[in-house]
Design a protein around this motif. Structure first.
Motif, PDB file in Angstrom:
ATOM      1  N   ALA A   1       0.841  -1.196   0.000  1.00 25.07           N
ATOM      2  CA  ALA A   1       0.000   0.000   0.000  1.00 25.07           C
ATOM      3  C   ALA A   1       0.875   1.243   0.000  1.00 25.07           C
ATOM      4  CB  ALA A   1      -0.899   0.009   1.238  1.00 25.07           C
ATOM      5  N   MET A   2       0.184   2.393  -0.105  1.00 26.09           N
ATOM      6  CA  MET A   2       0.829   3.691  -0.013  1.00 26.09           C
ATOM      7  C   MET A   2       0.099   4.477   1.071  1.00 26.09           C
ATOM      8  SD  MET A   2       1.297   6.779  -2.825  1.00 26.09           S
ATOM      9  CE  MET A   2       1.350   5.635  -4.153  1.00 26.09           C
ATOM     10  N   GLU A   3       0.864   5.025   2.007  1.00 29.10           N
ATOM     11  CA  GLU A   3       0.287   5.793   3.089  1.00 29.10           C
ATOM     12  C   GLU A   3       0.752   7.244   2.967  1.00 29.10           C
ATOM     13  OE1 GLU A   3       0.586   6.018   7.965  1.00 29.10           O
ATOM     14  OE2 GLU A   3       1.368   4.269   6.919  1.00 29.10           O
ATOM     15  N   ILE A   4      -0.191   8.187   3.027  1.00 28.85           N
ATOM     16  CA  ILE A   4       0.128   9.611   2.922  1.00 28.85           C
ATOM     17  C   ILE A   4       0.157  10.203   4.328  1.00 28.85           C
ATOM     18  CG2 ILE A   4      -0.500  11.813   1.873  1.00 28.85           C
ATOM     19  CD1 ILE A   4       0.043   9.595  -0.183  1.00 28.85           C
ATOM     20  N   VAL A   5       1.278  10.840   4.681  1.00 29.66           N
ATOM     21  CA  VAL A   5       1.431  11.445   6.004  1.00 29.66           C
ATOM     22  C   VAL A   5       1.930  12.880   5.851  1.00 29.66           C
ATOM     23  CG1 VAL A   5       1.905   9.223   7.133  1.00 29.66           C
ATOM     24  CG2 VAL A   5       3.800  10.606   6.278  1.00 29.66           C
ATOM     25  N   PRO A   6       1.616  13.733   6.837  1.00 26.07           N
ATOM     26  CA  PRO A   6       2.184  15.085   6.784  1.00 26.07           C
ATOM     27  C   PRO A   6       3.680  15.042   7.084  1.00 26.07           C
ATOM     28  CG  PRO A   6       0.722  14.831   8.675  1.00 26.07           C
ATOM     29  CD  PRO A   6       0.693  13.549   7.929  1.00 26.07           C
ATOM     30  N   CYS A   7       4.421  15.965   6.477  1.00 25.77           N
ATOM     31  CA  CYS A   7       5.861  16.029   6.713  1.00 25.77           C
ATOM     32  C   CYS A   7       6.354  17.460   6.527  1.00 25.77           C
ATOM     33  CB  CYS A   7       6.613  15.086   5.779  1.00 25.77           C
ATOM     34  SG  CYS A   7       6.674  15.628   4.072  1.00 25.77           S
ATOM     35  N   ASP A   8       7.591  17.681   6.892  1.00 21.17           N
ATOM     36  CA  ASP A   8       8.221  18.972   6.664  1.00 21.17           C
ATOM     37  C   ASP A   8       8.605  19.086   5.193  1.00 21.17           C
ATOM     38  OD1 ASP A   8       8.082  19.687   9.328  1.00 21.17           O
ATOM     39  OD2 ASP A   8      10.025  18.789   9.802  1.00 21.17           O
ATOM     40  N   PRO A   9       8.652  20.302   4.673  1.00 18.65           N
ATOM     41  CA  PRO A   9       9.092  20.453   3.282  1.00 18.65           C
ATOM     42  C   PRO A   9      10.565  20.098   3.153  1.00 18.65           C
ATOM     43  CG  PRO A   9       8.745  22.595   4.292  1.00 18.65           C
ATOM     44  CD  PRO A   9       8.292  21.570   5.282  1.00 18.65           C
ATOM     45  N   PRO A  10      10.980  19.724   1.960  1.00 20.10           N
ATOM     46  CA  PRO A  10      12.396  19.399   1.768  1.00 20.10           C
ATOM     47  C   PRO A  10      13.238  20.658   1.915  1.00 20.10           C
ATOM     48  CG  PRO A  10      11.263  19.415  -0.335  1.00 20.10           C
ATOM     49  CD  PRO A  10      10.213  19.595   0.730  1.00 20.10           C
ATOM     50  N   PRO A  11      14.504  20.502   2.234  1.00 22.67           N
ATOM     51  CA  PRO A  11      15.364  21.684   2.339  1.00 22.67           C
ATOM     52  C   PRO A  11      15.504  22.349   0.971  1.00 22.67           C
ATOM     53  CG  PRO A  11      16.673  19.686   2.483  1.00 22.67           C
ATOM     54  CD  PRO A  11      15.228  19.267   2.479  1.00 22.67           C
ATOM     55  N   PRO A  12      15.756  23.655   0.948  1.00 18.08           N
ATOM     56  CA  PRO A  12      15.922  24.318  -0.347  1.00 18.08           C
ATOM     57  C   PRO A  12      17.145  23.765  -1.063  1.00 18.08           C
ATOM     58  CG  PRO A  12      16.511  25.803   1.441  1.00 18.08           C
ATOM     59  CD  PRO A  12      15.944  24.565   2.061  1.00 18.08           C
ATOM     60  N   PRO A  13      17.124  23.806  -2.384  1.00 16.15           N
ATOM     61  CA  PRO A  13      18.276  23.285  -3.120  1.00 16.15           C
ATOM     62  C   PRO A  13      19.519  24.127  -2.819  1.00 16.15           C
ATOM     63  CG  PRO A  13      16.755  24.366  -4.611  1.00 16.15           C
ATOM     64  CD  PRO A  13      16.097  24.325  -3.268  1.00 16.15           C
ATOM     65  N   GLU A  14      20.665  23.481  -2.916  1.00 16.59           N
ATOM     66  CA  GLU A  14      21.907  24.193  -2.682  1.00 16.59           C
ATOM     67  C   GLU A  14      22.113  25.225  -3.779  1.00 16.59           C
ATOM     68  OE1 GLU A  14      25.312  21.719  -2.168  1.00 16.59           O
ATOM     69  OE2 GLU A  14      24.242  20.335  -0.857  1.00 16.59           O
ATOM     70  N   PRO A  15      22.642  26.404  -3.433  1.00 12.04           N
ATOM     71  CA  PRO A  15      22.906  27.394  -4.477  1.00 12.04           C
ATOM     72  C   PRO A  15      23.999  26.895  -5.403  1.00 12.04           C
ATOM     73  CG  PRO A  15      23.818  28.125  -2.383  1.00 12.04           C
ATOM     74  CD  PRO A  15      23.036  26.869  -2.118  1.00 12.04           C
ATOM     75  N   PRO A  16      23.942  27.309  -6.655  1.00  8.69           N
ATOM     76  CA  PRO A  16      24.978  26.845  -7.581  1.00  8.69           C
ATOM     77  C   PRO A  16      26.356  27.350  -7.150  1.00  8.69           C
ATOM     78  CG  PRO A  16      23.576  28.492  -8.623  1.00  8.69           C
ATOM     79  CD  PRO A  16      22.997  28.200  -7.283  1.00  8.69           C
ATOM     80  N   ARG A  17      27.341  26.541  -7.435  1.00 11.86           N
ATOM     81  CA  ARG A  17      28.705  26.954  -7.106  1.00 11.86           C
ATOM     82  C   ARG A  17      29.086  28.153  -7.967  1.00 11.86           C
ATOM     83  NH1 ARG A  17      32.621  22.117  -7.631  1.00 11.86           N
ATOM     84  NH2 ARG A  17      31.674  22.083  -9.672  1.00 11.86           N
ATOM     85  N   PRO A  18      29.844  29.078  -7.407  1.00 12.16           N
ATOM     86  CA  PRO A  18      30.239  30.243  -8.205  1.00 12.16           C
ATOM     87  C   PRO A  18      31.132  29.822  -9.360  1.00 12.16           C
ATOM     88  CG  PRO A  18      31.349  30.261  -6.081  1.00 12.16           C
ATOM     89  CD  PRO A  18      30.366  29.122  -6.057  1.00 12.16           C
ATOM     90  N   PHE A  19      30.906  30.465 -10.471  1.00 11.37           N
ATOM     91  CA  PHE A  19      31.674  30.165 -11.675  1.00 11.37           C
ATOM     92  C   PHE A  19      33.004  30.903 -11.603  1.00 11.37           C
ATOM     93  CE2 PHE A  19      32.795  30.804 -16.160  1.00 11.37           C
ATOM     94  CZ  PHE A  19      32.820  29.482 -16.554  1.00 11.37           C
ATOM     95  N   ARG A  20      34.057  30.221 -11.983  1.00  8.49           N
ATOM     96  CA  ARG A  20      35.368  30.870 -11.992  1.00  8.49           C
ATOM     97  C   ARG A  20      35.402  31.933 -13.075  1.00  8.49           C
ATOM     98  NH1 ARG A  20      39.506  25.941 -11.899  1.00  8.49           N
ATOM     99  NH2 ARG A  20      40.787  27.507 -12.900  1.00  8.49           N
ATOM    100  N   GLU A  21      36.014  33.051 -12.738  1.00  9.68           N
ATOM    101  CA  GLU A  21      36.125  34.146 -13.694  1.00  9.68           C
ATOM    102  C   GLU A  21      37.035  33.740 -14.846  1.00  9.68           C
ATOM    103  OE1 GLU A  21      34.502  37.095 -13.631  1.00  9.68           O
ATOM    104  OE2 GLU A  21      33.450  36.309 -11.895  1.00  9.68           O
ATOM    105  N   GLY A  22      36.786  34.324 -15.990  1.00 12.72           N
ATOM    106  CA  GLY A  22      37.633  34.083 -17.151  1.00 12.72           C
ATOM    107  C   GLY A  22      36.854  33.443 -18.277  1.00 12.72           C
ATOM    108  N   ASP A  23      37.531  33.247 -19.364  1.00 10.46           N
ATOM    109  CA  ASP A  23      36.942  32.658 -20.556  1.00 10.46           C
ATOM    110  C   ASP A  23      36.752  31.155 -20.333  1.00 10.46           C
ATOM    111  OD1 ASP A  23      36.105  32.028 -23.087  1.00 10.46           O
ATOM    112  OD2 ASP A  23      38.077  32.276 -24.028  1.00 10.46           O
ATOM    113  N   PRO A  24      35.514  30.648 -20.419  1.00  6.04           N
ATOM    114  CA  PRO A  24      35.288  29.218 -20.158  1.00  6.04           C
ATOM    115  C   PRO A  24      36.097  28.297 -21.064  1.00  6.04           C
ATOM    116  CG  PRO A  24      33.207  30.397 -20.311  1.00  6.04           C
ATOM    117  CD  PRO A  24      34.282  31.352 -20.701  1.00  6.04           C
ATOM    118  N   LEU A  25      36.245  28.661 -22.334  1.00  6.65           N
ATOM    119  CA  LEU A  25      36.997  27.812 -23.254  1.00  6.65           C
ATOM    120  C   LEU A  25      38.466  27.747 -22.845  1.00  6.65           C
ATOM    121  CD1 LEU A  25      37.047  26.048 -25.725  1.00  6.65           C
ATOM    122  CD2 LEU A  25      37.336  28.087 -27.130  1.00  6.65           C
TER     123      LEU A  25
END
Length: 130
Positions: free
Chosen positions: A93-117
């Motif tokens: 079976a499947m049981e539905i229960v109340p729960c806390d919301p999931p934590p917010p997603p982690e912020p993206p890592r900062p991109f290193r400065e400079g030309d990506p290529l």
């Protein structure tokens, strides 16, 4: 029982190298939750645990819980069949229960400065450095 080099006590099952099949099944279901519950519920529910053959599903929006419980009863045969086909597991079976919301997603890592290529080329030329 202690494993060599391990700190603290370790369950015998883990020390013997035996894997918990429910833990693997939970991980697989969590990873593919969209396929289990569909697009309408994926952002309002999450798998809490598998307990004695029952999928315990949490919902953090109290106003949705009564309708989710009714819907779970109606759609359980299709969901059970989908899980059996895709993951070769059967649940009662499947049981539905109340729960806390999931934590917010982690912020993206900062991109290193400079030309990506140039950064990629530098990494290919000297992978240990950067």
């Amino acid at each position: 029982m202690r494993r060599p080099g391990a700190r603290g006590l370790v369950p015998l099952r883990a020390a013997a190298g035996l894997e918990d099949p429910d833990a693997r099944a939970e991980a697989a279901l969590r990873k593919s939750w969209l396929l289990v519950v569909g697009p309408a519920l994926v952002n309002r529910t999450r798998l809490i645990r598998i307990s004695r053959g029952v999928l315990v599903v949490g919902c953090w929006e109290p106003s949705f819980i009564p309708s989710l419980r009714a819907s779970a009863e109606e759609t359980w045969p299709q969901v059970r069949e989908r899980i059996a086909k895709m993951w070769k597991r059967t649940y009662r079976a499947m049981e539905i229960v109340p729960c806390d919301p999931p934590p917010p997603p982690e912020p993206p890592r900062p991109f290193r400065e400079g030309d990506p290529l140039k950064l990629i080329l530098a990494h290919w030329r000297n992978p240990k450095k950067g």
